[in-house]
Design a protein around this motif. Structure first.
Motif, PDB file in Angstrom:
ATOM      1  N   ASP A 146      33.235  33.644  42.610  1.00 47.89           N
ATOM      2  CA  ASP A 146      32.507  32.862  41.510  1.00 47.89           C
ATOM      3  C   ASP A 146      30.944  33.679  41.648  1.00 47.89           C
ATOM      4  N   GLN A 147      30.416  33.748  42.922  1.00 56.30           N
ATOM      5  CA  GLN A 147      29.168  34.119  43.151  1.00 56.30           C
ATOM      6  C   GLN A 147      28.886  35.406  42.685  1.00 56.30           C
ATOM      7  N   ALA A 148      30.063  36.395  42.964  1.00 59.20           N
ATOM      8  CA  ALA A 148      30.104  37.895  42.747  1.00 59.20           C
ATOM      9  C   ALA A 148      29.956  37.930  41.272  1.00 59.20           C
ATOM     10  N   LEU A 149      30.637  37.089  40.463  1.00 59.23           N
ATOM     11  CA  LEU A 149      30.885  37.230  38.927  1.00 59.23           C
ATOM     12  C   LEU A 149      29.392  37.120  38.403  1.00 59.23           C
ATOM     13  N   ARG A 150      28.688  35.904  38.929  1.00 56.56           N
ATOM     14  CA  ARG A 150      27.300  35.656  38.683  1.00 56.56           C
ATOM     15  C   ARG A 150      26.136  36.632  39.057  1.00 56.56           C
ATOM     16  N   ALA A 151      26.436  37.138  40.099  1.00 61.09           N
ATOM     17  CA  ALA A 151      25.497  38.121  40.734  1.00 61.09           C
ATOM     18  C   ALA A 151      25.513  39.467  39.891  1.00 61.09           C
ATOM     19  N   HIS A 152      26.734  39.703  39.413  1.00 60.79           N
ATOM     20  CA  HIS A 152      26.740  41.018  38.656  1.00 60.79           C
ATOM     21  C   HIS A 152      26.720  40.893  37.195  1.00 60.79           C
ATOM     22  N   GLY A 153      26.428  39.559  36.812  1.00 57.16           N
ATOM     23  CA  GLY A 153      26.103  39.050  35.432  1.00 57.16           C
ATOM     24  C   GLY A 153      27.429  39.541  34.480  1.00 57.16           C
ATOM     25  N   LEU A 154      28.489  39.261  34.997  1.00 59.90           N
ATOM     26  CA  LEU A 154      29.733  39.440  34.244  1.00 59.90           C
ATOM     27  C   LEU A 154      30.275  38.204  33.624  1.00 59.90           C
ATOM     28  N   SER A 155      30.759  38.298  32.280  1.00 61.80           N
ATOM     29  CA  SER A 155      31.125  37.276  31.492  1.00 61.80           C
ATOM     30  C   SER A 155      32.827  37.320  31.503  1.00 61.80           C
ATOM     31  N   ALA A 156      33.419  38.550  31.939  1.00 64.47           N
ATOM     32  CA  ALA A 156      35.044  38.607  31.802  1.00 64.47           C
ATOM     33  C   ALA A 156      35.438  39.440  32.819  1.00 64.47           C
ATOM     34  N   ALA A 157      36.010  39.118  33.823  1.00 63.56           N
ATOM     35  CA  ALA A 157      36.423  39.874  34.901  1.00 63.56           C
ATOM     36  C   ALA A 157      37.843  39.609  35.308  1.00 63.56           C
ATOM     37  N   TYR A 158      38.605  40.652  36.065  1.00 66.00           N
ATOM     38  CA  TYR A 158      39.950  40.374  36.521  1.00 66.00           C
ATOM     39  C   TYR A 158      40.249  40.873  37.964  1.00 66.00           C
ATOM     40  N   VAL A 159      40.654  39.973  38.559  1.00 66.41           N
ATOM     41  CA  VAL A 159      41.045  40.560  40.138  1.00 66.41           C
ATOM     42  C   VAL A 159      42.214  41.181  40.073  1.00 66.41           C
ATOM     43  N   LEU A 160      42.392  42.530  40.364  1.00 68.41           N
ATOM     44  CA  LEU A 160      43.377  43.455  40.102  1.00 68.41           C
ATOM     45  C   LEU A 160      44.235  43.170  41.328  1.00 68.41           C
ATOM     46  N   GLN A 161      43.781  43.079  42.663  1.00 66.97           N
ATOM     47  CA  GLN A 161      44.460  43.006  43.874  1.00 66.97           C
ATOM     48  C   GLN A 161      43.444  42.445  44.828  1.00 66.97           C
ATOM     49  N   GLY A 162      43.983  41.670  45.842  1.00 67.53           N
ATOM     50  CA  GLY A 162      43.385  41.467  47.209  1.00 67.53           C
ATOM     51  C   GLY A 162      44.354  41.483  48.302  1.00 67.53           C
ATOM     52  N   ILE A 163      43.615  42.004  49.268  1.00 68.85           N
ATOM     53  CA  ILE A 163      44.434  41.998  50.740  1.00 68.85           C
ATOM     54  C   ILE A 163      43.347  41.176  51.673  1.00 68.85           C
ATOM     55  N   GLY A 164      43.786  41.071  52.778  1.00 67.22           N
ATOM     56  CA  GLY A 164      43.055  40.523  54.070  1.00 67.22           C
ATOM     57  C   GLY A 164      43.659  39.306  54.697  1.00 67.22           C
ATOM     58  N   SER A 165      42.887  38.636  55.469  1.00 66.60           N
ATOM     59  CA  SER A 165      43.559  37.493  56.207  1.00 66.60           C
ATOM     60  C   SER A 165      42.387  36.194  55.927  1.00 66.60           C
ATOM     61  N   LEU A 166      43.170  35.287  56.158  1.00 68.09           N
ATOM     62  CA  LEU A 166      42.776  33.860  56.158  1.00 68.09           C
ATOM     63  C   LEU A 166      42.983  32.987  57.288  1.00 68.09           C
ATOM     64  N   SER A 167      42.131  31.930  57.472  1.00 66.53           N
ATOM     65  CA  SER A 167      42.392  30.922  58.716  1.00 66.53           C
ATOM     66  C   SER A 167      42.883  29.815  58.087  1.00 66.53           C
TER      67      SER A 167
END
Length: 131
Positions: A19-40
């Motif tokens: 959400d912060q990245a969307l606002r920081a880049h001034g985007l009004s429409a974006a799509y997460v294509l893929q994500g990988i990584g780890s969570l606790s």
């Protein structure tokens, strides 16, 4: 379409960071294509449930996709635990990055996403408009 890659750090809240990245880049429409990584911590709302389930431990993000709008993200994710069991659902606030999360986001500059009440579903659903 313009794609960008984000890397989240340990302790970041996945939804809040997107959400912060969307606002920081001034985007009004974006799509997460893929994500990988780890969570606790993963907080996933399963189909037909009102409350999110909370999973804790060493979790791997297998898939992450969804839309980002000014009203907030709509994301779905699958994760696996240390025993290889897979869980998936709607991403709720409180998914905490363990080591890293690498996320590819596509900016759609010709569109504007909003979420508005849909009488047919009873939920705030995606509405797509020209930018």
């Amino acid at each position: 379409m313009h794609a960008m890659t984000l890397r989240l750090s340990p302790g970041d809240d996945l939804r809040a960071a997107l959400d912060q990245a969307l606002r920081a880049h001034g985007l009004s429409a974006a799509y997460v294509l893929q994500g990988i990584g780890s969570l606790s911590v993963a907080r996933l709302r399963y189909a037909g449930r009102d409350e999110a389930a909370e999973l804790r431990g060493d979790l791997e993000i297998l898939t992450l996709a969804g839309t980002l709008s000014e009203q907030g993200p709509h994301l779905h994710m699958s994760v696996s635990d240390a025993d290889g069991r897979v869980f998936g659902g709607h991403v709720s606030p409180g998914c905490i990055v363990r080591t890293t999360a690498e996320i590819v986001v596509a900016n759609l500059p010709g569109e504007r996403y909003t979420r508005e009440h849909d009488a047919a579903t009873g939920f705030a659903e995606l509405v797509i408009r020209p930018a």
